[in-house]
Motif scaffolding. Structure first.
Motif, short mmCIF file in Angstrom:
data_model
loop_
_atom_site.label_atom_id
_atom_site.label_comp_id
_atom_site.label_asym_id
_atom_site.label_seq_id
_atom_site.Cartn_x
_atom_site.Cartn_y
_atom_site.Cartn_z
N GLY A 1 -32.63 21.77 -104.72
CA GLY A 1 -33.37 21.55 -103.58
C GLY A 1 -32.25 22.02 -102.10
O GLY A 1 -32.60 22.48 -101.22
N HIS B 1 -39.85 30.92 -104.13
CA HIS B 1 -38.56 30.58 -104.65
C HIS B 1 -38.50 30.14 -105.91
O HIS B 1 -37.40 30.19 -106.64
N CYS B 2 -39.39 29.38 -106.46
CA CYS B 2 -39.40 28.87 -107.83
C CYS B 2 -40.33 29.63 -108.87
O CYS B 2 -40.14 29.56 -110.03
N GLY B 3 -41.33 30.45 -108.34
CA GLY B 3 -42.16 30.98 -109.14
C GLY B 3 -43.41 30.09 -109.85
O GLY B 3 -43.69 30.22 -111.02
N VAL B 4 -43.62 28.89 -108.95
CA VAL B 4 -44.61 27.86 -109.39
C VAL B 4 -45.85 27.87 -108.61
O VAL B 4 -45.47 27.85 -107.40
N GLU C 1 -43.81 33.02 -114.73
CA GLU C 1 -44.71 32.28 -113.58
C GLU C 1 -45.34 30.96 -114.09
O GLU C 1 -45.73 31.11 -115.39
N ALA D 1 -40.02 21.65 -109.42
CA ALA D 1 -39.93 22.61 -108.35
C ALA D 1 -40.57 22.16 -107.08
O ALA D 1 -40.14 22.32 -106.01
N MET E 1 -35.98 33.07 -102.45
CA MET E 1 -36.44 33.86 -103.52
C MET E 1 -35.50 33.66 -104.87
O MET E 1 -35.71 34.68 -105.70
N VAL E 2 -34.46 32.74 -104.69
CA VAL E 2 -33.40 32.97 -105.81
C VAL E 2 -33.71 32.51 -107.17
O VAL E 2 -32.83 33.01 -107.92
N VAL E 3 -34.37 31.90 -107.35
CA VAL E 3 -34.72 31.11 -108.60
C VAL E 3 -35.98 31.24 -109.16
O VAL E 3 -36.30 30.45 -109.93
N ARG E 4 -36.83 32.30 -109.06
CA ARG E 4 -38.07 32.46 -109.43
C ARG E 4 -38.23 33.42 -110.59
O ARG E 4 -39.28 33.51 -111.25
N ALA E 5 -37.39 34.41 -110.91
CA ALA E 5 -37.42 35.51 -111.93
C ALA E 5 -37.47 34.62 -113.24
O ALA E 5 -36.71 33.47 -113.60
N GLY E 6 -38.59 35.01 -113.95
CA GLY E 6 -38.74 34.09 -114.90
C GLY E 6 -40.30 33.87 -115.21
O GLY E 6 -41.07 34.52 -114.35
N ALA F 1 -36.00 20.78 -99.84
CA ALA F 1 -35.55 21.90 -99.15
C ALA F 1 -36.25 21.86 -97.84
O ALA F 1 -35.68 22.30 -96.82
N ASN G 1 -36.08 30.57 -114.56
CA ASN G 1 -36.10 30.38 -113.26
C ASN G 1 -35.92 28.84 -113.04
O ASN G 1 -35.82 28.08 -114.07
N HIS H 1 -28.34 39.22 -106.75
CA HIS H 1 -29.30 38.15 -106.52
C HIS H 1 -29.31 37.44 -108.16
O HIS H 1 -29.43 36.19 -108.38
N HIS I 1 -34.22 36.00 -118.35
CA HIS I 1 -35.61 35.69 -117.74
C HIS I 1 -35.62 34.02 -117.53
O HIS I 1 -36.53 33.33 -118.43
N TYR J 1 -42.92 27.46 -100.58
CA TYR J 1 -41.68 27.37 -101.21
C TYR J 1 -41.83 27.54 -102.83
O TYR J 1 -41.02 28.35 -103.53
#
Lengths: 394, 394
Positions: free
Chosen positions: B389, A328-331, A8, A364, A1-6, A371, B354, B269, B352, A324
């Protein structure tokens, strides 16, 4: 979950990303549906839709989705017990044929393949064998969003003519209109249908149909006509008849803003943009495919659409990759549907998409492949960057 | 222009991208500014701002930008003719010192370098030399968005103590708060100021200040206090005094939504996300730098911030690259400012943001480097993808 804020990233083949201008256009009071402004809004949209279809004929706006438009097309030109021939190359011509069956129309599939486009010569042969002209109409899908194929509509049209067959050509352009060239009149298409939520960058809820003179002739004797779909009723003197009741004012505001954006970009430019971004995606998938797991669903490069790329995963789980990318990425990737469900994912590249959106999506996916240790050829995103850098001149 | 239609990528170091939730939060009527709901909104925000600053002390909300907050800080603790020492490591401590001069404060710069962080030992030496304790306060910037440096605030704080000097430590955390760890109380910071439009993902227009007990002591005798900035007046019994007049209701709605998002993500986070995305950008720039033209402005990798990366272009024109990214791809890069204006560009990775936004931005830059034939090491974006990744586990 670490790099999805942003923001979508929506990479599904519809509903697609809506421009902020389109969202903003809906944020206002409705018009008086009996006002001149409302009539002008409708007239402008109908004119512009005919421009998008590239037809001199009239267009119709339905409050419906693509499935509704299928029914609108069939009910206006077909009678109970008449026959259509649907051209298989994925899932959607089959879906249209099933809708026809459900309406009391006899529907035959011209067998095809999920991994390739319709073969016009097979269509020609089938029509030549139809000596009594039982087949009233041919149902063709321009781009099938399940398989990722693009069918050669001009060649399909020529095949009908070369067979000397009077069948109408009815085309589903839901996943292509506004993204790739479409020339209804030049190609000899009798009815075209599309919907708002893909290349037209608008909310789902509107569908559009344009009909040729030949289709209008068939319309006169069609007995599947119903009050909601009926072209003749929709052309009555009152404005409300255009929508068979209350006009979907806010969806129309959105569509107006979206078409304005598309015309400001210009259609040739939008087509070129889709061609560049589609090829960028294909360069990436081509590089990844060298790892032996990923592969294009559509075998022949010439038959891959510029709006959606369907990627097979031989042995690996596409749901894991999609999870994933999303978590994790918001894609958000498209899933495989129909006969390749569970074995494929889809990357949409249609509508309101630009280079960084596509490269971010590819990046992504490549993160996820790494990963998840899914074997893949390296340098996929880089191949996309290099292609775009070489072809988008400074 | 061919692949820019789509969502604009704003990669400037503030104002940053606003989440849709933040935009939506503003789309409503104002509150009655005398209502309980308004008082609760303020109380909640002030409590949460103190959490963000990591202080047990009170915070203040100003309708102002960062420059306003500089003035708020100085006016509350300084008197005319008193002296501050500003620590150079880019542009913003200098700007703060200039503001001090403009207010009748004597401002001295501790000379530094645009390509490195403040050296705490130099500060200690300067303070030891100030035997009469003429220096009332030290002005430090946590992250300088011009140079891309991060200064070691705990080490700066220790240097003041080790010099046995009573100077207040005033810190500008505009470009770090919400993105990187900041521990006001633990670090011994006397006043911290920040603003809404960077890591806090809100519209420009709000600035925030938190003051320690030592700062409150200084406040009592400060003679630069003015009604608008004054802490004591802002703590009067009436709610409107919190804002020295009308509360900026819609900006507060936006801030409430943004802080809710940040707390939902959790601060550790968000810090980890910025660290991952910052390093991804550095991997890309590091690879490109091998071409001999691009280079990091900040020489020491340990001194590069996780919120903005400043990239020097030795001989090539950054304006051309920025123009390509903006006009052809829809990616807006930050320009070089101050003494590296015309020789640098900046990639912001704060707020914001990602993985796909960062990878899409890097991909567009790499497209531009290729299209413009600017020599660069290959595989920059790929290095970023590989790093992410490997570090964003499935």
């Amino acid at each position: 979950m670490v790099v999805r804020a942003g923001r979508e990233f929506l990479a599904i083949p519809g509903p697609t990303n809506m421009p902020d201008e389109v969202l903003r256009a809906m944020h206002r009071p409705a018009l008086d549906i009996y006002s001149d402004a409302m009539v002008e809004l409708t007239d402008g949209l109908l004119r512009d839709l005919s421009t998008l279809f590239a037809t001199k004929n009239r267009s119709f706006i339905y409050i419906a989705n693509g499935h509704g438009a299928w029914e609108a097309v069939l009910s206006n030109v077909m009678s109970r017990g008449e026959k259509v021939l649907a051209l298989e190359s994925g899932r959607f011509a089959l879906g249209w044929a099933q809708a026809a069956s459900g309406m009391g129309i006899e529907a035959e599939m011209l067998p095809g393949d999920w991994r390739r486009a319709v073969r016009p010569e097979q269509l020609e042969a089938r029509l030549r064998a139809d000596r009594t002209h039982r087949i009233k109409a041919v149902l063709a899908v321009h781009v099938d969003t399940a398989s990722g194929v693009i069918n050669d509509i001009p060649a399909i049209s020529r095949a009908i003519k070369q067979a000397g067959h009077p069948a109408l050509l009815l085309v589903d352009a839901v996943a292509s209109l506004g993204c790739m060239p479409f020339e209804m009149d030049d190609w000899g298409v009798d009815v075209t249908m599309t919907a708002a939520q893909k290349g037209l960058m608008s909310p789902p809820g509107l569908a559009f149909v344009a009909a040729s003179d030949r289709a209008r002739d068939a319309h006169r004797s069609a007995n599947l006509r119903t009050p909601y779909w009926d072209w003749t009723l929709r052309e009555g003197p009152e404005h409300y008849q255009k929508y068979s009741g209350t006009a979907p004012v806010h969806l129309l505001f959105a569509l107006r803003a979206a078409i304005d954006l598309l015309f400001a970009e210009t259609l040739p430019h939008a087509f070129r943009r889709h061609s560049l971004l589609g090829e960028a995606v294909r360069r990436a998938v081509g590089a990844w495919a060298e790892g032996g797991v990923l592969d294009f669903n559509i075998a022949d490069p010439a038959e891959r659409s510029d709006t959606v790329t369907t990627v097979l995963m031989n042995g690996a789980d596409p749901a894991e990759l999609s999870r994933y990318c999303r978590d994790h990425c918001g894609v958000v990737l498209g899933t495989g549907i129909g006969e390749i469900a569970g074995r494929a994912f889809r990357i949409a590249h249609m509508g309101h998409v630009n280079a960084p959106m596509i490269l971010g999506t590819l990046g992504a996916i490549e993160m996820g492949l790494r990963a998840l240790k899914i074997p893949h050829g390296s340098g996929g995103t880089e191949a996309a960057i290099n292609y775009l850098g070489d072809n988008v001149k400074a």
